[in-house]
Design an enzyme around this catalytic site. Structure first.
Site, short mmCIF file in Angstrom:
data_model
loop_
_atom_site.label_atom_id
_atom_site.label_comp_id
_atom_site.label_asym_id
_atom_site.label_seq_id
_atom_site.Cartn_x
_atom_site.Cartn_y
_atom_site.Cartn_z
N ASP A 209 -40.21 23.39 52.59
CA ASP A 209 -38.86 23.04 52.16
C ASP A 209 -37.87 23.17 53.32
OD1 ASP A 209 -37.18 22.60 49.68
OD2 ASP A 209 -36.23 24.44 50.40
N GLU B 172 -40.68 18.83 54.81
CA GLU B 172 -39.52 18.20 54.19
C GLU B 172 -38.40 18.32 55.22
OE1 GLU B 172 -36.00 18.21 50.96
OE2 GLU B 172 -36.62 19.98 52.02
C1 GLC Z 1 -35.01 20.95 49.34
C2 GLC Z 1 -35.47 20.79 47.92
C3 GLC Z 1 -34.27 20.82 47.03
C4 GLC Z 1 -33.60 22.15 47.18
C5 GLC Z 1 -33.26 22.43 48.63
C6 GLC Z 1 -32.91 23.87 48.85
O1 GLC Z 1 -34.23 19.90 49.76
O2 GLC Z 1 -36.21 19.62 47.80
O3 GLC Z 1 -34.60 20.58 45.69
O4 GLC Z 1 -32.41 22.17 46.43
O5 GLC Z 1 -34.34 22.17 49.48
O6 GLC Z 1 -34.04 24.68 48.75
#
Ligand code: GLC
Length: 565
Positions: free
Chosen positions: A228, A290
């Protein structure tokens, strides 16, 4: 020519855990990975929130659909300030979702069906309910416990101003002031919600802790981690002001200054260390970034040979539905990942964006909406679904790995008229009710048209209300129905597998203003973005199409066709 050479090997066998192994072929380079958002997938106990036993009971759906792996969004103990992306304990399961034994069972059952399992790892921040943060609050300014987070004195008289001008991605300031000895005290950084304090990744204990968390889940048999906010862990050391509104996306232009909170070069050392841990395990475990990083050349740095295995391709997700925009993003994506020897990934929907069946029903060129609600311009549902089906068939024919988000195989639209009172995404409150946020793509899945909560669970309970039209999207209305979106996906995944499209090579045949045509192995793929129908080349055998062709066999607007020439 573009493509990924992922090695050879046709002999399949099952390993001790029952997972199908293909010798010499790295599974993740061509895998179709299905994202499960546990709150909204299947509810076994009727409390209106999906859970791990619910997922385990529905694994047959995923093998029938024909995906290779699942990625589970967080299910760890959490106050749920950001739907579980605020983790209070990285080594357990929240009672909302079950127990640790349920996670073990889910992993084992998935593997016995030949499905890989990727779990979500949230290293940028913990929950404010995490033991470390509670210790930091109690221990006071200057204490070792505070060093694990980003605490600073405020600016201005009595430190009443935040330490810098950074904004939270969800709106409002990225700093919250705490109380020290009963008086207004220091501030802590949270790029997201107040309940998500950012960790200090310069701290050796933080680094050591996450190596241990990786091992905890690797030992339990997971095949990898979706990491994440992978571009956020390291901040520019001086925490310099950034006079721009906050976005999760890093800077677009390669030669322009990057925001001081995103995509700092220091993140890469962290992932090199993690990679060494994963490589010490058998079974091709993977790291997926991500990272909302543009341009794709910067993103490619995350998937160099000694770092992560994959990164989400958000530039692709954000690209406009026009032939030139799609041609450009596909070409650039393949070139950037080829340059570092990594597979390209493709994604159209996830739990953070408006579902593509609705996004593509907005006028072309609409800036990415952060949620859609009553009173907002409503997407054209039929047009959106038509384009979504064409986009999906285009995506699933591309070489590399593709991500699907639960419900897109049903053609589910965004819930675009969710009552604002029902919203749970912190974005809605923190933005002062200016951004609707992400609830509309997180509504529980309809499985059975005539059951309570459309078969999501045994009762009517559903943590977000399901729209009245959900019945028509239910799985049981689509299964075995020719032309349904579900059968479109199933056939596409079967053909993709049979033709080895994921490990193929893309050759452009046509890249005009209205039509894109490419070849991948023996398959030719044509998408018509133009206003007029176009002919299929003479003698071509149509294998699959996102919508019926015209009576004279021509390809109508917003349709993708797979054919053998
Ligand atoms: C990422 C996740 C999202 C979350 C953010 C903070 O972007 O996909 O859903 O709110 O991180 O953890």
């Amino acid at each position: 020519m573009h493509g990924s050479n992922t090695g050879e090997g046709s002999e399949h066998h099952r390993d001790a855990a029952g997972t199908v192994r293909r010798p010499g072929r790295r599974w993740w380079t061509e895998a179709v990975i299905y994202q499960i958002y546990p709150r909204s997938f299947a509810d076994s106990d009727g409390d209106g929130i999906g859970d791990l036993p619910g997922i385990t009971a529905r694994l047959g759906h995923l093998t029938e659909l024909g995906v290779d792996a699942v990625w589970l969004s967080p299910f760890y103990p959490s106050p749920q300030a950001d739907a579980g992306y605020d983790v209070a304990d990285y080594r357990d399961v929240d009672p909302l979702f079950g127990r640790l034994a349920d996670a073990d069972k889910l992993i084992a059952e998935a593997r016995s069906r030949g499905l890989r399992v990727i779990v979500d790892l949230v290293p940028n921040h913990t929950s404010s309910a995490h033991r470390w943060f509670l210790e930091a609050l109690a221990a006071g300014p200057g204490s070792p416990a505070r060093q694990r987070y980003v605490f600073r004195d405020g600016k201005g008289p009595e430190g009443a101003e935040p330490p810098n001008d950074w904004q939270s991605v969800f709106g409002g300031p990225a700093w919250t002031r705490v109380t020290d000895d009963g008086h207004p005290g220091q501030w802590y950084l949270h790029l997201f919600d107040t309940g998500q304090p950012d960790l200090n990744w310069d701290h050796p204990e933080v680094r050591a802790e996450f190596l241990d968390i990786l091992r905890f889940w690797l030992d339990r048999g997971v095949d990898g981690f979706r990491v994440d906010v992978a571009h956020g862990l390291v901040k520019q050391a001086d925490l310099a002001d950034w006079h721009e509104p906050q976005e999760i996306l890093s800077g677009k232009e390669i030669d322009k200054p990057r925001p001081p909170m995103w995509d700092q070069d220091g993140v890469h050392e962290i992932y090199r260390e993690w990679r060494r841990v994963l490589d010490s395990y058998d079974g091709e475990r993977v790291l997926v970034a991500e990272a909302w990083v543009e341009p794709v050349e910067r993103l490619a740095a995350y998937v160099r040979p000694d770092e992560m295995h994959q990164a989400f391709n958000f530039e692709y997700l954000l690209a406009a539905w026009t032939a030139p925009a799609q041609y450009a993003v596909i070409t650039r994506s393949l070139e950037a990942t080829d340059a570092v020897g990594a597979p390209t990934t493709w994604v159209l929907s996830n739990h953070d964006v408006v579902r593509h069946a609705s996004r593509l029903g907005l006028p072309i060129g609409t800036v990415r909406p952060n949620g859609i609600g009553i009173g907002d311009e409503q997407p054209d549902a039929a047009l959106g679904l038509r384009r979504a089906r064409a986009a999906t068939l285009l995506m699933l024919a591309l070489p590399g790995s593709a991500y699907l988000y639960q419900g897109e195989e049903l053609g589910l639209p965004e819930h675009t008229t969710l009552p604002d009172e029902a919203r749970q995404d912190p974005t809605w409150e923190r933005s002062g009710h200016t951004l609707r946020g992400r609830d509309g793509c997180r509504v529980p899945i309809p499985w059975e048209a005539d059951a309570p909560s459309y078969g999501f669970g045994p009762t009517d309970a559903s943590w977000l209300p399901q729209p009245p039209l959900w019945a028509e999207y239910a799985l049981d209305r689509q299964r075995g129905v020719p032309g349904s979106t579900y059968e479109l996906y199933r056939t596409a995944l079967r053909l993709r597998h049979e033709h080895g499209l994921g490990r193929g090579t893309l050759f452009w045949l046509e890249s005009g203003d209205e039509v894109l045509t490419f070849r991948n192995g023996r398959l030719t793929v044509l998408t018509n973005f133009g206003d007029a129908s176009v002919p299929v080349p003479g003698g071509a055998e149509v294998l699959h199409a996102s919508a019926p062709l015209d009576e004279d066999g021509r390809v109508p607007t917003d349709v993708t066709v797979w054919f053998r020439s």
